[in-house]
Design an enzyme around this catalytic site. Structure first.
Site, PDB file in Angstrom:
ATOM      1  N   HIS A 125      -2.643   4.519  -0.560  1.00 55.61           N
ATOM      2  CA  HIS A 125      -2.439   3.606  -1.687  1.00 55.61           C
ATOM      3  C   HIS A 125      -3.651   3.632  -2.614  1.00 55.61           C
ATOM      4  CE1 HIS A 125      -1.343  -0.284  -3.642  1.00 55.61           C
ATOM      5  NE2 HIS A 125      -2.658  -0.443  -3.650  1.00 55.61           N
ATOM      6  N   GLU A 126      -4.853   3.586  -2.040  1.00 47.18           N
ATOM      7  CA  GLU A 126      -6.062   3.583  -2.868  1.00 47.18           C
ATOM      8  C   GLU A 126      -6.230   4.912  -3.605  1.00 47.18           C
ATOM      9  OE1 GLU A 126      -7.492   0.928  -3.493  1.00 47.18           O
ATOM     10  OE2 GLU A 126      -6.619  -0.295  -1.908  1.00 47.18           O
ATOM     11  N   HIS A 129      -4.111   4.897  -6.697  1.00 44.81           N
ATOM     12  CA  HIS A 129      -4.698   4.248  -7.874  1.00 44.81           C
ATOM     13  C   HIS A 129      -5.534   5.243  -8.686  1.00 44.81           C
ATOM     14  CE1 HIS A 129      -3.526   0.096  -7.481  1.00 44.81           C
ATOM     15  NE2 HIS A 129      -4.030  -0.025  -6.274  1.00 44.81           N
ATOM     16  N   GLU A 187       0.073  -1.694  -8.686  1.00 42.83           N
ATOM     17  CA  GLU A 187       0.148  -1.808  -7.229  1.00 42.83           C
ATOM     18  C   GLU A 187       1.425  -1.171  -6.692  1.00 42.83           C
ATOM     19  OE1 GLU A 187      -2.196  -2.899  -5.157  1.00 42.83           O
ATOM     20  OE2 GLU A 187      -3.480  -3.120  -6.908  1.00 42.83           O
TER      21      GLU A 187
END
Length: 265
Positions: A125-126, A129, A187
């Site tokens: 997920h990071e 980003h 997100e």
């Protein structure tokens, strides 16, 4: 009215000169150069390293093992970034990513993420980003929103208590109507990118659902419309909607021999 035309022209110029596309095909406003953002990311990361104590070597090896497996399946152009991950001693169940490929994970999150697959959901997920240039888009959206409000204030001649009150209301509307939804969109987009990435690396994508069950049991949230993050239920639904594709990717990765083995300390 003249101020409406001025505002419209300003917005159009910004949109036409700085429009890019995210990995999921979404149009983005990016006004800042990658070099500027990477330098900001490096400085912020160094500040984190000065301010927060580092976790033990075993936790660092664990996070590095997961991150290396994820980075290995990135496209070559993205794989060559200066990816770095650090584990910090903090009870907060949190992780972050900064422009330039700098990532941090708190030991509190390692308690919530029960295995390598759940940790891969967080780190993926990071990385998502960073791949989607969300920091650039967030800074650019804030900058253009403030510029638009400034143009509106000047062009409309909003002076005095009444004008200040109206500008305050417009600013609040921008916060809840533009900036926070953009962050929630980021997100959700990072969730999708991270899910695909962890599956491609051979981590079980179903672990992302278990992770958010753990996170949900870890504490409450403000209403989704007032939060920079979607609710846990919204995130779970979004992940579930992508799960068939993720499972197909996972099976292909396993057949190709990608089977990460990162022992949890």
């Amino acid at each position: 009215m003249r101020w409406i035309r001025t505002l419209a022209v300003t917005t159009l110029v910004l949109t036409l000169t700085a429009c890019t596309t995210s990995p999921t095909g979404r149009q983005q406003l990016t006004l800042v150069s990658d070099a500027q953002l990477d330098e900001m990311g490096r400085e912020a990361f160094e500040q984190y390293e000065r301010d927060l104590p580092a976790a033990g070597a075993a936790s660092q090896r664990y996070a590095q093992c997961v991150a290396d497996a994820l980075v290995a399946v990135l496209p070559e152009r993205e794989r060559d970034k200066n990816w770095q991950i650090r584990v910090f001693e903090s009870e907060q169940a949190n992780a972050f990513a900064l422009p330039g490929g700098y990532m941090g994970v708190n030991t509190g999150l390692l308690q919530v993420a029960e295995n390598q697959d759940q940790l891969a959901a967080v780190v993926g997920h990071e990385i998502g980003h960073v791949l989607a240039n969300h920091a650039n888009e967030r800074v650019s959206t804030q900058t253009s929103t403030q510029l638009a409000l400034s143009v509106l204030s000047s062009a409309a001649g909003m002076r005095g208590p009444g004008g200040e009150q109206l500008m305050g209301a417009l600013g609040l509307g921008a916060q809840y109507g533009i900036l926070l939804p953009f962050s929630r969109r980021h997100e959700s987009e990072a969730d999708v990118i991270g899910l695909q990435l962890m599956a491609d690396a051979g981590f079980d994508p179903r672990a992302s659902l278990a992770l958010w069950e753990n996170m949900s049991a870890n504490g409450g949230q403000p209403p989704a419309w007032m939060s920079t993050h979607p609710s846990h239920g919204q995130r779970t639904a979004g992940l579930q909607a992508q799960m068939d594709d993720a499972m197909s990717r996972y099976e292909q990765a396993r057949q190709a021999g990608r089977q990460p083995n990162c022992p949890r300390p």
